[in-house]
Structures are given as C-alpha cells and as structure tokens.
Design an enzyme around this catalytic site. Structure first.
Site, PDB file in Angstrom:
ATOM      1  N   ARG A  33       0.845  -1.208   0.000  1.00 18.87           N
ATOM      2  CA  ARG A  33       0.000   0.000   0.000  1.00 18.87           C
ATOM      3  C   ARG A  33       0.873   1.248   0.000  1.00 18.87           C
ATOM      4  NH1 ARG A  33      -2.883  -0.650   5.336  1.00 18.87           N
ATOM      5  NH2 ARG A  33      -3.089   1.603   5.026  1.00 18.87           N
ATOM      6  N   LYS A 105       2.804 -17.669   9.780  1.00 16.15           N
ATOM      7  CA  LYS A 105       2.423 -18.895  10.470  1.00 16.15           C
ATOM      8  C   LYS A 105       0.971 -19.233  10.145  1.00 16.15           C
ATOM      9  CE  LYS A 105       5.604 -17.894  14.287  1.00 16.15           C
ATOM     10  NZ  LYS A 105       5.736 -17.559  15.726  1.00 16.15           N
ATOM     11  N   GLY A 133       9.134 -19.412  16.268  1.00 14.70           N
ATOM     12  CA  GLY A 133       9.492 -19.464  17.680  1.00 14.70           C
ATOM     13  C   GLY A 133       8.848 -18.321  18.445  1.00 14.70           C
ATOM     14  N   SER A 135       8.430 -15.035  19.537  1.00 17.31           N
ATOM     15  CA  SER A 135       9.071 -13.806  19.046  1.00 17.31           C
ATOM     16  C   SER A 135       8.053 -12.704  18.778  1.00 17.31           C
ATOM     17  CB  SER A 135       9.864 -14.103  17.772  1.00 17.31           C
ATOM     18  OG  SER A 135       9.064 -14.813  16.831  1.00 17.31           O
ATOM     19  N   LYS A 188      -0.309 -23.448  17.536  1.00 14.38           N
ATOM     20  CA  LYS A 188      -0.308 -22.839  18.868  1.00 14.38           C
ATOM     21  C   LYS A 188      -1.289 -21.672  18.933  1.00 14.38           C
ATOM     22  CE  LYS A 188       2.220 -19.190  17.410  1.00 14.38           C
ATOM     23  NZ  LYS A 188       1.956 -17.742  17.534  1.00 14.38           N
ATOM     24  N   ASP A 241       6.813 -21.293  21.566  1.00 10.88           N
ATOM     25  CA  ASP A 241       5.848 -20.380  20.962  1.00 10.88           C
ATOM     26  C   ASP A 241       4.481 -20.489  21.640  1.00 10.88           C
ATOM     27  OD1 ASP A 241       5.208 -18.374  19.224  1.00 10.88           O
ATOM     28  OD2 ASP A 241       5.376 -19.557  17.401  1.00 10.88           O
ATOM     29  N   THR A 245       2.545 -17.232  23.467  1.00  8.56           N
ATOM     30  CA  THR A 245       1.298 -16.800  22.839  1.00  8.56           C
ATOM     31  C   THR A 245       0.101 -16.985  23.762  1.00  8.56           C
ATOM     32  OG1 THR A 245       2.278 -17.577  20.763  1.00  8.56           O
ATOM     33  CG2 THR A 245       0.001 -16.898  20.687  1.00  8.56           C
ATOM     34  N   ASN A 253      -4.093 -13.390  19.309  1.00 11.99           N
ATOM     35  CA  ASN A 253      -4.937 -14.572  19.479  1.00 11.99           C
ATOM     36  C   ASN A 253      -5.481 -14.657  20.898  1.00 11.99           C
ATOM     37  OD1 ASN A 253      -4.513 -16.082  16.809  1.00 11.99           O
ATOM     38  ND2 ASN A 253      -2.436 -15.567  17.427  1.00 11.99           N
ATOM     39  N   GLU A 278      -4.570 -14.928  13.329  1.00 12.82           N
ATOM     40  CA  GLU A 278      -4.342 -16.174  12.601  1.00 12.82           C
ATOM     41  C   GLU A 278      -5.046 -17.363  13.252  1.00 12.82           C
ATOM     42  OE1 GLU A 278      -3.074 -16.527   9.733  1.00 12.82           O
ATOM     43  OE2 GLU A 278      -1.370 -15.203   9.361  1.00 12.82           O
TER      44      GLU A 278
END
Length: 341
Positions: A33, A105, A133, A135, A188, A241, A245, A253, A278
């Site tokens: 964009r 992912k 991982g 991050s 995950k 991960d 998360t 998430n 995701e």
C-alpha cells in the site's frame, strides 16, 4: 553485511527491519500500500503496531521490487493468506542464490498447504527457510533477548540464515524438521485463542496449565501424523511459541480469545481486535486437517464449535472435562489403537 528485502510492513516485518539494520545489514522494507509506505517514510514509526519504535532513515521503504534482485535474503512477513500471491510476484525477480525466509504462520485456505509448500510451488528455484518461535514483534524491535529456530531440509540454508540474522539479542537454532516447525507455529494460535477464552471467563491457572499441556500433545499428535518429529514440539517452535502466545497480551490470538470468553462471537472478537488473528482461521484449518487425517483433536474440535457453530463455551469445557478416561502417555494410548477415537 547482507542485503535484505522484507515483504510486509506490519508489526513483525517492521521489527525484523529495525533489528536487521541495527545488526549492520542493508534493509529494504516493502508494503503493498502506497499510503502505508508514505506514512512510514514520513513518521519513521509504525504508530499502529509498534508505537515508540523508530525506523532508521537507512531503511528504505518501497512499494516496488526494484531492489529485489540484489537481495541475499528475502523475508516474507505477510499474513499466511497472502503468501502465495506475494510469492508469485517474486517469481523471476529473485537472484538464483537468494533465500526466501518465511515468518508467516498458518496454512493456505482450501488447500491446507504449509507455507513452505506454497513458496516452493511459486519459487521452485530458490530455497525456503521457515523462521519460527516465541518472538513478539514488540520485543524483537526493542532488542529484548529472543530465541527462534530456522527450519529447512537443507541445513546449510538454515545455517546461512542463522549466521546472517543472529545478533546480540536474536539467537537462532536450526532444524531440518520443517513440518514440525510449521505446524507448531501455526497450531499454537488455536490453543492461545482458547487460553484467552479461559481468561475471559475468569478461570484459573490450573485450567490454563491443563489446556496448554494437553494442547501441545494435540499439536504434536497432528504433527506426527503429517510427518513431523515428536521432539520438535518440545522446542522453540512448539512449546516455546505456545507459552508466549498463551500468556502474553502482545498476542492477538489471546486478546481475541478473551473477548470470546466475555461473550462475543468469534467473528465479532476478530473485528474488535482489528488486526489479523491467525488463530481464528487456523482453527478451521486444523479442524479440517484432523478430520481428513483421522486424528483425534478434542480441544481444536471444541474451539471450532465455539467459534464457528456458536456452541456455549462453558458447555465446551464441560464436554472436554467429561471425556472418557485414558492414559496420559501418548505412546501407551496410541499403541492401543486409539488414533482416530
């Protein structure tokens, strides 16, 4: 010094650009964009996703591919649903020795192909390395110590990425288990969404610990059925991960799951988060993968029913708690022939 081309000017793309430039590399960051690119060039800050993190003037921010042919590493940092279309645009533009490094992912909708499979189809002449991982972009950009894994069947390529991108605050291990690294990083998100829902309900640490532990077992079970190695899921792209998360408010998430636990539908929660979640689409993909392969995935199945069929979340928890008794040892249970039960 290496020349890097980063596809995607979102949170993680920006973080990788800032980190790589600080490590002495020549960095070009691409956005699809023009308005986004112009804002980043003017403000030198991704105010929406990484407020307070300055983008050095040395980082070029573009909407074209003029610098692509000189890049030694091309980092793909777009949502998983866009990986094929972006990769297709790279075909014929990359140097033969350039390595595609994917940090996205997830799975491709409909085909359920992994990101490495999608990239291999679009860029057959260039090696692909998966970087996965614990991050969060917010921490990578600020130089907070982070450790990830580079996965490629050709370990020489993984080690090349390791040598190039490693720095004082970014440590990279290598593995040749691409399937395990990809599935751990994608699945995950499903468990993290469920972990957020538990928080939204006000449930305790015992419940979340159980969810994470049994969730990891479920991820590994599907991974092994797809050809991964069990031990990979105890590593950075699996357990590492999953932990970050499920426990951090940096996680979209988990934040989405909290809203679901507080009573919003899955679609409403995603809309309120306002960014890519995701885990929402990965839940549907994982549910379908388990169904196709005949792999038992009780947590994923219940998350799917809550998000896509409107099942009451408390009933989903009750149904999980009321499942038939069994061994904890996955090996013992599978030896008794229970894979698809």
């Amino acid at each position: 010094m290496a020349k890097l081309f980063i596809l995607g000017a979102g949170g993680f793309g920006t973080a990788l650009a800032v980190m790589s430039q600080a490590n002495g590399h020549e960095v070009t960051m691409w956005s699809y964009r023009e308005d986004e690119a112009a804002q980043l060039r003017t403000d030198r800050e991704n105010r929406r996703l990484l407020p307070g993190v300055k983008i050095p003037e040395e980082i070029a921010i573009v909407t074209d591919f003029a610098a692509l042919g000189e890049a030694e590493l091309v980092l793909i940092a777009v949502p998983s649903s866009a990986v094929r279309s972006v990769s297709a645009q790279l075909h014929g533009r990359l140097a033969l020795g350039a390595v595609a490094v994917c940090v996205s992912k997830g799975f491709e909708p409909e085909t359920l192909k992994r990101m490495d499979e999608v990239i291999a189809e679009e860029l057959p002449e260039n090696p692909c390395v998966i970087l996965s991982g614990p991050s969060h972009a917010e921490e990578v950009a600020k130089g907070i110590p982070t450790t990830v894994v580079a996965a490629c069947r050709d370990l020489d390529m993984a080690e090349r990425v390791q040598m190039t991108l490693s720095g004082d605050t970014f440590r990279i291990y290598v593995t040749d288990d691409v399937i395990g690294a990809e599935l751990g990083g994608a699945l995950k998100n499903v468990i993290a969404l469920a972990a957020g829902a538990l928080d939204g309900l006000g449930l305790g640490d015992n419940t979340k610990a159980a969810l994470m532990t049994r969730g990891l077992t479920e991820i590994a079970r599907l991974g092994v059925a797809c050809g991964a190695r069990t031990e990979t899921f105890g590593g950075l792209s699996g357990m590492g991960d999953l932990i970050v998360t499920c426990t951090s408010m940096h996680s979209r998430n988990r934040r989405c799951g909290i809203l679901v636990g507080q009573g919003l539908s899955g679609a409403e929660a995603v809309k309120q988060v306002g960014m890519t979640v995701e885990g929402y689409t990965n839940t549907k993909n994982a549910y379908e993968m388990g169904r196709r392969l005949g792999v038992e995935m009780p947590i994923t199945n219940e998350v799917y029913k809550v998000l896509y069929e409107g099942k009451d979340i408390r009933q989903a928890i009750a149904d999980l708690m009321g499942r038939p008794r069994r061994h904890e040892s996955e090996y013992t249970w599978l030896q008794e022939g229970n894979l698809s039960r």
